[in-house]
Design an enzyme around this catalytic site. Structure first.
Site: not given
Ligand code: IVH
Length: 666
Positions: A113, A32, A81-82, A428, A223, A404, A115, A309, A407, A134, A422, A36, A170, A111, A34, A285
């Site tokens: 997901k 680290d 979104s998915l 208070c 993606y 409250c 968060d 999920k 008080c 987004r 309150c 910096d 993400e 894959e 070197e 996918k």
């Molecule tokens: S693919 C058209 N792959 O989940 C499909 N999304 O509601 C594009 N997310 O908005 C998304 N991990 O923010 C994809 N391995 C993954 C993901 C992923 C998280 C999120 C992403 C998306 C939401 C789906």
């Protein structure tokens, strides 16, 4: 000169490689220290040669404190979104729909997901040119400067990439960073983030990219979009982007059958808990892009992908009692006190109930058996009641308190807000102590005292308001139980030092509702002194950049109260700073005398606040809306199109940052 250019370019390439080794491969090859040293060398060279500036230099990773307004950008391809599913049955239905839709063999890529908060990155000729959130799916905020600080996102690519493409992924805040950040926020009496997702999306929208850089965000990409893609198969495209320098998850599997998919889900539902970042499901996918195209999209989401999920961990236990906490600002939070129960590895005794609407929605009764869930949130929440377990001895219905608990003052609810407050600010004890705690906190007066000391001095009657701090005597403090000469001296010195704290922080310390540290800075810069602020009208306040109706009304209301005016008068008498420093007010020349100037966009060498200060120091006037009386528009990058059009229509002259500097002889 050519020599310097080569030196800079070599250092940039070398540091980019080290960043990649460290943040993407997790295999650093230098220390680290070197690293910096090399970074400093580059920073110094770049500072001496601003003409060689490059927005993708590794030095931008540390961010800049130039504030910016986010420009809205339309997505080239909408960010959909998915569809969500929660059971194996739903996954099987998805598989069946795909099978019917394609009538040929297909593969499904599984894959994780992630968060966090999704981001779309555009690369041109191997350089990051734009990063957009987004937003509403059609258009999002241009957060490029902030994204450039994320070390695992490459600024320049390696290998064989197409000239133009978009990659989505993400942005995440690792658990360890999230926990540390919340610890710091707690110590500073700031609101905590409920989960790493909120922390990541809050961070990426910060105004100050230097702050973003400190938060150590991470990113996974999943993606690839564009006209010229390396492959017709998603999983191979992911391998391609990995070779260009992107961080792609290793938890990715090409599956040919439904049981293989279920195995992946089962495996990762357990293993994901060991990952450094939050995940909340699996994304499935269709692997072939041609088949993806064939299946197409519904209005909201692709037919070729779905999210499964994970079940949040849930337990069932008895609700013993609901108690209420009054926060510093007077907001009252209901807390469920539960029979202790084991949930996701920890014993849960309390759960958040958020507000009166949530309590009513659940139809809670004392003694109910309730379901407690721990999703992405750190504080568990009650999600339902097991009414089957209610018997004839149904307990008392839980009703939100009317007064409250500290008080006894009747609570109020601001229209449009969920919380009860309150309103007894001056009476208070919790609110009074809360005001003092805020006043002394690090970002405000930075007086070295914790909440226990505030409590103690308040109970002893030595500290009823923040102004009393400046009356505290060493002898009074030293004679307190468990206090000695040293702790008394430390506190007295810390209080004495606070009179040097600049005006904007004093203004923040006053605890005017909606006036946080950033707003206080804006008000201080625009008004210059507390007298001007006290006399400001609603119109004058809303004319200040980024000050809207709510803040303006809150300021007016604050000064309408006698007790607040008295507090300010006392603090003034003790010598606190109630105007901008001399340097800020200093007259430096009259080059801009009589000129009205409006600032718009973002600048390379000065923050907007600095430019405003310079305009005033040289006799000009800052204005916040364009009219025919405006002389100049000081224009930076990314000006909003409406402002631009109006300026052109009214024939307002444009000034660049350098022209402005020339005018005042900088
Ligand atoms: S693919 C058209 N792959 O989940 C499909 N999304 O509601 C594009 N997310 O908005 C998304 N991990 O923010 C994809 N391995 C993954 C993901 C992923 C998280 C999120 C992403 C998306 C939401 C789906």
């Amino acid at each position: 000169m050519e020599n310097v250019r080569q030196q800079i370019e070599a250092l940039r390439a070398e540091l980019n490689q080290h960043n990649y080794n460290y943040y993407v491969l997790s295999q650093p090859t230098i220390s680290d220290y070197e690293f910096d040293m090399k970074m400093h060398e580059l920073q110094n060279l770049e500072m001496a040669h601003p003409e060689l500036f490059d927005p993708n230099s590794p030095t931008v990773r540390v961010g800049s404190d130039v504030t910016k307004e986010f420009r809205q950008v339309a997505h080239r391809y909408p960010m959909l979104s998915l569809g969500n599913t929660y059971s194996e049955g739903d996954v099987a239905d998805f598989y069946e729909r795909v099978r019917k839709g394609l009538s040929e063999d297909f593969e499904i890529v599984c894959e994780l997901k992630y968060d966090g908060t999704s981001i779309s990155l555009t690369y041109e000729d191997g350089k990051l040119v734009q990063a957009v959130t987004r937003g509403d799916g059609e258009k999002g905020d241009d957060v490029t400067a902030n994204v450039r600080t994320i070390r695992s996102i490459p600024l320049s690519l390696q290998g064989n990439y197409p000239p133009l493409f978009e990659v989505r992924g993400e942005i995440l805040m690792p658990w360890s960073v999230f926990e540390q950040l919340n610890k710091e926020r707690e110590a500073q009496e700031e609101a905590l983030f409920a989960n790493p997702r909120n922390a990541a999306s809050g961070t990426i929208k910060l105004q100050d990219s230097k702050e973003v850089a400190k938060r150590k965000l991470d990113a996974y990409l999943y993606y690839l979009l564009g006209e010229e893609l390396p492959n017709d198969v998603h999983s191979q495209n992911m391998e391609a982007i990995r070779s260009w320098g992107f961080k792609v998850s290793d938890a990715m599997k090409v599956c040919k059958t439904l049981p293989e998919i279920f195995d992946f889900i089962k495996y990762w539902d357990v293993e994901r808990k060991k990952l450094p970042v939050a995940t909340d499901g699996i994304v499935l996918k269709v692997n072939s892009l041609r088949q993806q195209q064939e299946l197409g999209f519904t209005a909201k989401s692709p037919r070729w992908a779905i999210a499964y999920k994970f079940q949040a961990e849930r337990a069932c236990t008895r609700l013993n009692e609901v108690t209420y906490q009054v926060g510093r600002t007077g907001a009252v939070t209901p807390v469920a006190n539960l029979e202790p129960v084991l949930l996701a590895g920890t014993v849960v005794k309390r759960a958040s109930l958020h507000n009166a609407d949530i309590i009513n929605g659940l139809d809670l009764h004392v003694g109910d058996m309730v379901y407690v869930e721990k999703g992405g949130e750190i504080i568990p929440k009650i999600v339902g009641v097991n009414t089957d377990m209610r018997n004839s001895s149904l307990g008392e219905k839980v009703e939100f308190i009317k007064v409250c608990p500290e008080c006894g003052t009747p609570l109020v609810r601001v229209e449009g807000e969920a919380a009860h407050y309150c309103p007894n600010e001056s009476g208070c004890p919790t609110l009074r102590k809360g005001k003092i705690e805020h006043f002394v906190c690090r970002k405000a007066m930075n007086i070295n005292m914790g909440s226990e000391t505030v409590d103690l001095l308040y109970e002893k009657g030595m500290l009823k308001s923040s102004a009393d701090l400046y009356e505290l005597k060493h002898s009074d403090l030293a004679s307190l139980e468990r206090w000695g000469d040293k702790s008394a001296s430390n506190l007295v010195t810390s209080i004495a030092d606070s009179v040097k704290v600049p005006f904007d922080r004093v203004l923040f310390a006053l605890g005017i509702r909606y006036v946080g540290a950033t707003v206080a800075k804006k008000l201080a810069a625009a008004m210059g002194s507390i007298e001007k602020l006290e006399q400001a009208t609603f119109d004058e306040l809303v004319a200040i950049d980024e000050i809207g109706d709510v803040i303006a009304n809150s300021v007016l209301q604050f000064f309408r109260k006698e007790e607040n005016r008295e507090l300010v008068a006392r603090l003034k008498a003790y010598g606190l700073q109630f105007q901008n420093s001399e340097e800020e007010q200093e007259v430096k020349g009259d080059a801009l005398a009589g000129l009205s100037i409006i600032i718009s966009g973002t600048f390379e060498r000065h923050s907007r606040d600095e430019l405003k200060q310079l305009i005033e120091q040289y006799g000009g006037k800052n204005v916040s809306s364009i009219s025919s009386k405006t002389d100049y528009l000081l224009a930076g990058a990314n000006i909003g199109p409406a402002k631009l059009e109006k300026a052109q229509k009214l024939n307002v002259k444009f000034l660049t940052e350098s022209e402005f500097e020339q005018m005042i002889g900088l």
